[in-house]
Design an enzyme around this catalytic site. Structure first.
Site, PDB file in Angstrom:
ATOM      1  N   ASP A   1     -27.571 -54.488 -44.963  1.00 34.29           N
ATOM      2  CA  ASP A   1     -29.134 -54.642 -44.557  1.00 34.29           C
ATOM      3  C   ASP A   1     -29.541 -53.626 -43.499  1.00 34.29           C
ATOM      4  O   ASP A   1     -30.464 -52.916 -43.705  1.00 34.29           O
ATOM      5  CB  ASP A   1     -29.482 -56.080 -43.987  1.00 34.29           C
ATOM      6  CG  ASP A   1     -29.368 -57.100 -45.225  1.00 34.29           C
ATOM      7  OD1 ASP A   1     -29.139 -56.760 -46.415  1.00 34.29           O
ATOM      8  OD2 ASP A   1     -29.228 -58.260 -44.940  1.00 34.29           O
TER       9      ASP A   1
ATOM     10  N   TRP B   1     -12.484 -44.734 -51.403  1.00 34.20           N
ATOM     11  CA  TRP B   1     -13.726 -44.021 -51.539  1.00 34.20           C
ATOM     12  C   TRP B   1     -14.178 -44.434 -50.070  1.00 34.20           C
ATOM     13  O   TRP B   1     -15.394 -44.649 -49.763  1.00 34.20           O
ATOM     14  CB  TRP B   1     -14.617 -44.143 -52.696  1.00 34.20           C
ATOM     15  CG  TRP B   1     -14.261 -43.987 -54.001  1.00 34.20           C
ATOM     16  CD1 TRP B   1     -13.322 -43.074 -54.198  1.00 34.20           C
ATOM     17  CD2 TRP B   1     -14.710 -44.531 -55.037  1.00 34.20           C
ATOM     18  NE1 TRP B   1     -13.148 -42.841 -55.703  1.00 34.20           N
ATOM     19  CE2 TRP B   1     -13.903 -43.789 -56.235  1.00 34.20           C
ATOM     20  CE3 TRP B   1     -15.511 -45.484 -55.614  1.00 34.20           C
ATOM     21  CZ2 TRP B   1     -13.962 -44.001 -57.446  1.00 34.20           C
ATOM     22  CZ3 TRP B   1     -15.647 -45.720 -56.871  1.00 34.20           C
ATOM     23  CH2 TRP B   1     -15.093 -45.224 -58.002  1.00 34.20           C
ATOM     24  N   ILE B   2     -13.347 -44.109 -48.824  1.00 37.98           N
ATOM     25  CA  ILE B   2     -13.881 -44.525 -47.840  1.00 37.98           C
ATOM     26  C   ILE B   2     -14.452 -43.398 -47.010  1.00 37.98           C
ATOM     27  O   ILE B   2     -13.630 -42.451 -46.822  1.00 37.98           O
ATOM     28  CB  ILE B   2     -12.760 -45.163 -46.683  1.00 37.98           C
ATOM     29  CG1 ILE B   2     -12.247 -46.614 -47.711  1.00 37.98           C
ATOM     30  CG2 ILE B   2     -13.332 -45.481 -45.466  1.00 37.98           C
ATOM     31  CD1 ILE B   2     -13.329 -47.586 -48.025  1.00 37.98           C
TER      32      ILE B   2
ATOM     33  N   GLN C   1     -28.620 -50.542 -59.261  1.00 40.45           N
ATOM     34  CA  GLN C   1     -28.928 -51.572 -60.066  1.00 40.45           C
ATOM     35  C   GLN C   1     -28.451 -52.797 -59.206  1.00 40.45           C
ATOM     36  O   GLN C   1     -29.268 -53.628 -59.454  1.00 40.45           O
ATOM     37  CB  GLN C   1     -27.646 -51.592 -61.282  1.00 40.45           C
ATOM     38  CG  GLN C   1     -28.107 -50.337 -62.103  1.00 40.45           C
ATOM     39  CD  GLN C   1     -28.038 -49.071 -61.652  1.00 40.45           C
ATOM     40  OE1 GLN C   1     -27.208 -48.752 -60.755  1.00 40.45           O
ATOM     41  NE2 GLN C   1     -29.196 -48.373 -62.194  1.00 40.45           N
TER      42      GLN C   1
ATOM     43  N   GLN D   1     -35.984 -26.982 -61.353  1.00 39.84           N
ATOM     44  CA  GLN D   1     -36.757 -26.790 -62.477  1.00 39.84           C
ATOM     45  C   GLN D   1     -37.736 -25.608 -61.859  1.00 39.84           C
ATOM     46  O   GLN D   1     -38.040 -24.330 -62.671  1.00 39.84           O
ATOM     47  CB  GLN D   1     -37.511 -27.874 -63.019  1.00 39.84           C
ATOM     48  CG  GLN D   1     -38.258 -27.418 -64.501  1.00 39.84           C
ATOM     49  CD  GLN D   1     -37.231 -27.294 -65.348  1.00 39.84           C
ATOM     50  OE1 GLN D   1     -36.155 -27.813 -65.300  1.00 39.84           O
ATOM     51  NE2 GLN D   1     -37.593 -26.577 -66.375  1.00 39.84           N
TER      52      GLN D   1
ATOM     53  N   THR E   1     -15.109 -51.145 -50.254  1.00 35.74           N
ATOM     54  CA  THR E   1     -14.749 -50.916 -51.426  1.00 35.74           C
ATOM     55  C   THR E   1     -13.157 -50.836 -51.933  1.00 35.74           C
ATOM     56  O   THR E   1     -12.467 -50.272 -51.153  1.00 35.74           O
ATOM     57  CB  THR E   1     -15.389 -49.628 -51.954  1.00 35.74           C
ATOM     58  OG1 THR E   1     -16.603 -49.919 -51.629  1.00 35.74           O
ATOM     59  CG2 THR E   1     -15.215 -49.243 -53.447  1.00 35.74           C
TER      60      THR E   1
ATOM     61  N   PHE F   1     -37.185 -23.515 -59.451  1.00 31.95           N
ATOM     62  CA  PHE F   1     -36.461 -22.166 -59.339  1.00 31.95           C
ATOM     63  C   PHE F   1     -36.022 -21.777 -60.332  1.00 31.95           C
ATOM     64  O   PHE F   1     -35.620 -20.661 -60.628  1.00 31.95           O
ATOM     65  CB  PHE F   1     -35.296 -22.503 -58.319  1.00 31.95           C
ATOM     66  CG  PHE F   1     -35.386 -22.347 -56.971  1.00 31.95           C
ATOM     67  CD1 PHE F   1     -36.095 -23.535 -56.253  1.00 31.95           C
ATOM     68  CD2 PHE F   1     -34.728 -21.645 -56.186  1.00 31.95           C
ATOM     69  CE1 PHE F   1     -36.257 -23.576 -54.824  1.00 31.95           C
ATOM     70  CE2 PHE F   1     -34.821 -21.375 -54.956  1.00 31.95           C
ATOM     71  CZ  PHE F   1     -35.575 -22.364 -54.326  1.00 31.95           C
TER      72      PHE F   1
ATOM     73  N   GLU G   1     -23.282 -47.609 -50.897  1.00 32.97           N
ATOM     74  CA  GLU G   1     -23.833 -48.690 -50.232  1.00 32.97           C
ATOM     75  C   GLU G   1     -24.471 -49.725 -51.150  1.00 32.97           C
ATOM     76  O   GLU G   1     -25.660 -50.070 -50.912  1.00 32.97           O
ATOM     77  CB  GLU G   1     -24.459 -48.408 -49.326  1.00 32.97           C
ATOM     78  CG  GLU G   1     -23.830 -47.690 -48.103  1.00 32.97           C
ATOM     79  CD  GLU G   1     -24.315 -47.456 -46.614  1.00 32.97           C
ATOM     80  OE1 GLU G   1     -25.052 -48.323 -46.342  1.00 32.97           O
ATOM     81  OE2 GLU G   1     -23.860 -46.503 -46.031  1.00 32.97           O
TER      82      GLU G   1
END
Lengths: 385, 401, 262
Positions: free
Chosen positions: A239, A155-156, A367, A336, A125, A338, A363
């Site tokens: 995969d 963002w590793i 979408q 909810q 990324t 709780f 990952e």
């Protein structure tokens, strides 16, 4: 449900649950609060032989596959999705070597990873290349016996903590996705540095950082496969790793369900346990159905991958998408159940919701997963004609 | 089950009424084909089932009772007087209190055994607390407790003077020492007794102790061996009051040099300076648990303890979170305490914790969760915010004390 | 160097619930575990072996055939082999007979440098078996060990926990140590350990294998007898104080006044 685990698989599951229950759960809230990287837990996993579950025996691992990696990730994530990620993200960073590494590369890097001495991280990324992996800007220029890397990965997971980085960089920009290549970069290589640690809403015990390459000279022996294979390395890696993300989501969801059931049984209102109210009990039932369905899908996908099946992108994406959507829904429902307590940091469920969210994003966003699934469907349909 | 087993169900007599199943405190009996089956792995041969059985269908093989022994040579009740740095420990006064009662019931003398260095004056204190005799072994080699010489000497004295009962505190020293002596003497030893009495007919010692964390009480005897030996839990028996007018005999004893030899060497004695009152000795304990949230918050527990001149305790989760050292832990894997007042703050009351404190005289529980199990053992329960209540308590106690 | 760890299988109290009606323990379905204190003994034995760089850790328990599970767990943590002392003749053993039987096994094994035990078992809480064994074996002991400062083939320096702090004690080896929780944090089993444990052969020794004198084992060898078992009366129902914190605190202070001052 009985998933017909072998004796060894059951052992892995039991041991990881024991680690989660006894070692991870008690520190999870604190590590989350302090964004504390769990090296002590990594040590425990290493001593328990968990780190090498998916690595072949000849390299010091247990010689198991994606399925065992998934059940281990599931159980560890039951304790804390963030802490478990130190292990799961190492799996992601290791798959390129497992899948495309040559004998020397495997012999050099896998044993330390299997023993838990070193963690790995996968670097694809970038700021402008998220879902669109084809637009990677990091370059690798061949100079003699080296490739010189330049660029910044964003963002590793395990960034800065890992010793082994598998990096996708462009060796030939003109070829687009076909111009990408994969490299192994060791921590300590001149020109490799790390940006600040990100301040995240969830999985806070995991380290997320920029990985920066500034004229970073990587020996050409560290090229994985051959030039131009980078994009394929990345896709095949995903995969194999997506059932792991799915399993992380599943572990978080299972924990949310367990906490909600326990609480609903203990919490009394109107003179009775709230689990006796249909409004609550039906929520629990729905949560359980979804969690079990996610598990069945993940386990099937993982077994299919381990069987050597060819087209696994679709099931892998399905498992990841479904399980992460389930985790999000189930953790919100747990809060909810709780009620007001669920909204408080003193109770464990709000953290589960924060941890769950990332599984719908990283990952490959859900979408993108749906695009993968849909295009597989079309391809299958066309193939039948 | 086979004929050689110590407990038998006589199948012809068993009618399958299940009275024994209900009677068994160890859950060792099940019904199979309407007959009682005893799981020997769980059975402690306590006899509860045989007592309840209306059909005499359960028989416990009382071993070929060795009543052939003549125990008439054994008399007197002995108390091992534990000293540290020359100071008699309060547990020993408790033993003298109980020992006096037992000796009077048997019509025998009460004696104390004291090992140490320059202890003659201290020996007199034991007489004032009820001892008729004090066996004093005085030597620089006995200054501080060491397993070997203490074991050798106590064994020697018991063999020579033949007491019928020997009592010892269930302390670190007491438990280490007396277990060895009992083995050397082939004598029966019952640990951690909370009740001691004399059977009026048999004139034997009835020793009652909690088992399984106090959920079961067992009465134990040592019918076929002498002396009958017990370690006694601290803070359960009442201390003997001193009476300076009391008269008694101090018997100074010198023994063979060999007996004073220790294989181990005491290099140093370190006192935990952090703690002013030790948990086992404390009359008042204020304990903190997970509800405190942070290490720093233990300050309010310490302040209350200080105001009450009490000790600070903790639950396992507070210790595991490193908020306070292990030496403060109350419960199954920590210390068992029985103070007059135990104040549990932010402790939910897991069974492992309850085991360690539920014999306290008064238990106060402060917890925000009304369903916390701690309330089931609490004399006084307060459902509320400990961060508000504890400082207020400290304030009020300071006012009234 | 041969190190022996003695363990006991006990019911897991985290599983034990009290029947509110009869006030007795509900034992149905209660899981058996290794006595928690024995876990520290196992860990310390493994650490000593690792420190010495050689030797073996042999784990021994006395109990019914099911106690084999506890031994396998010890192997999964890294113990080299296990011996189960199981014989109907051992039934009804008190601490005297138990320590005799275990000491016979250690003698039969031979050449043991260190014997580790937990400080006490969580079901009986006697703390008598460890010292009993050291006496039967005629070796020195240090009880309540919270740290091993130094150890070699001939001697050890250890810290013994006391009520006030701790003693530093030097002992020749062979010796027996009973250990407290503070000494270490027991490791979890490893996968390879679990697999080894699954396959491990558990040696079973019976009374005659140990050359036990018949009148020193089981009920016959036990000088103590349980004559009565009863459940203590439940604690009287407590009083709940309610109201504003200020009032509640004041009320409690008044209620406790006589107990605290008196």
């Amino acid at each position: 449900m009985d998933y017909l685990l072998t004796e060894e698989q059951q052992m892995i599951k039991d041991l990881c649950r024991q680690i989660a229950e006894e070692k991870i759960k008690p520190v999870a809230a604190q590590y989350d609060e302090e964004a504390h990287f769990p090296w002590d837990i990594v040590k425990i996993m290493a001593d328990s032989d968990i780190c090498g579950v998916y690595i072949p025996e000849q390299y010091g691992g247990m010689g198991k596959g994606v399925f065992e990696l998934a059940i281990a990730t599931e159980e560890l994530s039951w304790g804390c999705g963030g802490i478990a990620l130190a292990f799961a993200a190492t799996g992601l960073g290791t798959f390129p070597i497992l899948l495309y590494g040559n004998e020397q590369q495997k012999a050099k890097y896998l044993p330390d990873i299997a023993k838990g001495k070193k963690l790995a991280a996968f670097c694809i990324t970038e700021a402008e290349a998220g879902s669109d992996a084809g637009s990677i800007k990091t370059t690798a220029k061949k100079e003699g016996d080296y490739y010189v890397l330049n660029g910044t990965k964003q963002w590793i997971t395990n960034g800065g903590e890992a010793d082994v980085y598998t990096v996708i960089a462009m060796t030939d920009k003109t070829k687009g996705a076909r111009g990408a290549s994969a490299f192994i970069v060791e921590k300590g290589t001149p020109g490799l540095s790390f940006g600040k640690k990100e301040n995240k809403i969830g999985i806070r015990a995991s380290a997320t950082r920029e990985v920066i390459f500034t004229d970073c000279k990587v020996p050409k022996a560290n090229l994985l496969g051959k030039e131009g294979l980078g994009f394929i390395v990345a896709m095949k890696t995903f995969d194999h790793s997506r059932p792991g993300v799915a399993a992380q989501a599943l572990g978080i969801a299972q924990r949310a369900l367990d906490e909600a059931v326990k609480y609903s049984h203990e919490r009394k209102q109107f003179g009775t346990a709230i689990s006796n109210f249909q409004g609550v009990s039906f929520m629990l039932a729905d949560m359980a159905i979804q969690v079990e369905a996610a598990r069945a899908l993940i386990y099937s996908a993982a077994r299919m991958i381990d069987s050597g099946a060819k087209d696994v992108a679709k099931v892998s994406a399905m498992a990841k998408t479904f399980a992460s959507d389930v985790a999000m829904k189930v953790t919100v429902d747990a809060i909810q159940v709780f009620g007001g307590y669920g909204y408080m940091k003193e109770y464990p469920v709000e953290k589960l919701m924060r941890d769950a969210k990332i599984t719908q994003i990283y990952e490959g966003t859900n979408q993108i997963q749906r695009s993968v699934i849909a295009s597989s469907l079309i391809k299958e349909c066309l193939a039948k004609k | 089950m086979s004929e050689n087993d110590a407990i038998q169900v006589i199948l012809e007599k068993c009618v399958g009424c299940t009275l024994c199943v209900k009677a068994c405190p160890f859950g060792a009996i099940t019904m199979k084909d309407k007959k009682a089956v005893i799981d020997l792995a769980k059975c402690n041969l306590c006899g509860s089932c045989a007592d309840k059985c209306k059909f005499t269908a359960i028989v416990i093989k009382k071993t070929q009772l060795k009543k052939i022994f003549d125990f008439s040579a054994y008399k007197d009740v002995w108390v091992f007087a534990e000293q540290k740095k020359g100071v008699i420990q309060s547990i020993s006064f408790e033993l003298l209190g109980k020992g006096r009662e037992l000796a009077d019931k048997l019509g025998v003398d009460l004696a104390a055994v004291l090992l140490g260095e320059n202890m003659e004056d201290t020996a007199k204190e034991l007489i004032s607390r009820g001892a008729d005799k004090v066996y004093l072994v005085d030597s620089p080699k006995l200054k501080a407790y060491q397993d070997d010489p203490y074991t050798n000497i106590l064994t020697e004295l018991i063999s020579k003077y033949k007491p019928e009962i020997v009592l010892c505190g269930a302390s670190t020293i007491g438990r280490s020492l007396i277990s060895r002596v009992a083995v050397k003497l082939n004598a029966g030893l019952t640990a951690d007794c909370t009740g001691l009495d004399i059977d009026p007919e048999e004139k034997i010692l009835l020793q009652t102790r909690p088992a399984f964390g106090g959920n079961i009480m067992a009465t134990i005897i040592s019918p076929n061996s002498r002396p009958q030996m017990s370690t006694v839990r601290h803070k359960v028996m009442k201390e003997a009051e001193p009476d300076l007018k009391r008269k008694g005999e101090i018997i100074k004893i010198k023994l063979d040099d060999d007996l004073y030899i220790s294989r181990t060497k005491l290099i140093d004695v370190i006192e935990d300076i952090e703690e002013t009152v030790n948990l086992a000795e404390a009359d008042i304990i204020v304990s903190g648990g997970r509800g405190l949230g942070t290490k720093e918050n233990f300050a309010i527990i310490r302040e209350l303890a200080m105001a009450l001149n009490g000790a600070v305790g903790a639950s396992r989760s507070a210790v595991d979170a490193n908020w306070i050292p292990y030496s403060h832990q109350v419960g199954q894997t920590g210390k068992t305490v029985c103070p007059k007042v135990y104040i549990a703050c932010g402790i939910s009351g897991q069974i492992q914790h309850l085991i360690g404190m539920k014999s306290s005289d008064i238990i106060v529980a402060i917890n925000k969760d009304p369903d916390a199990p701690i309330f089931s053992v609490a004399t006084y329960g307060i459902v509320g915010d400990l961060f508000k209540i504890v400082p207020l308590l400290t304030k009020h106690f300071k006012n009234i004390l | 160097m041969r190190i022996v760890v003695l363990i006991k299988q006990v019911p897991d109290t985290t599983d034990v619930k009290i029947d509110p009606v009869t006030n007795t323990l509900k034992r149905e379905g209660v899981v058996s575990i290794i006595n928690p204190f024995d876990m520290y003994a196992i860990e310390e034995a493994l650490r000593v072996k690792e420190k010495m760089g050689e030797g073996e850790v042999v784990v021994i328990t006395m109990g019914p055939p099911q106690a084999e599970v506890a031994l396998r767990e010890a192997i999964s943590m890294g113990c080299d082999r296990a011996i189960l002392l199981s014989d109907r003749k051992f039934a009804g053993s008190d601490t005297w007979a138990t320590s005799y039987t275990l000491s016979r096994a250690i003698e039969k094994l031979g050449d043991c440098s260190i014997v580790f035990c937990g400080k006490q078992a969580s079901d009986g809480d006697t703390a008598q078996v460890g010292p009993g064994i050291s006496t039967h074996l005629n070796i020195p002991q240090v009880t309540y060990v919270k740290k091993i400062e130094k150890i070699d083939k001939n001697s050890a320096v250890v810290e013994r926990m006391t009520e006030e702090g701790y003693d530093v004690v030097e002992t020749p080896i062979p010796a027996l140590f009973t250990v407290v929780k503070e000494i270490n944090e027991p490791r979890l089993p490893s996968l390879k350990g679990k697999m080894k444990a699954k396959k491990a052969e558990i040696v079973v020794w019976k009374a005659e294998d140990l050359g036990c004198e018949p009148d020193k084992i089981g009920l016959d060898g036990s000088p103590t007898r349980v004559v009565k078992i009863f459940t203590p009366p439940p604690r009287g129902g407590g009083r709940v104080l309610s109201g504003e914190p200020e009032d509640v605190a004041k009320e409690l202070a008044e209620l406790l006044k006589k107990d605290i001052v008196g």
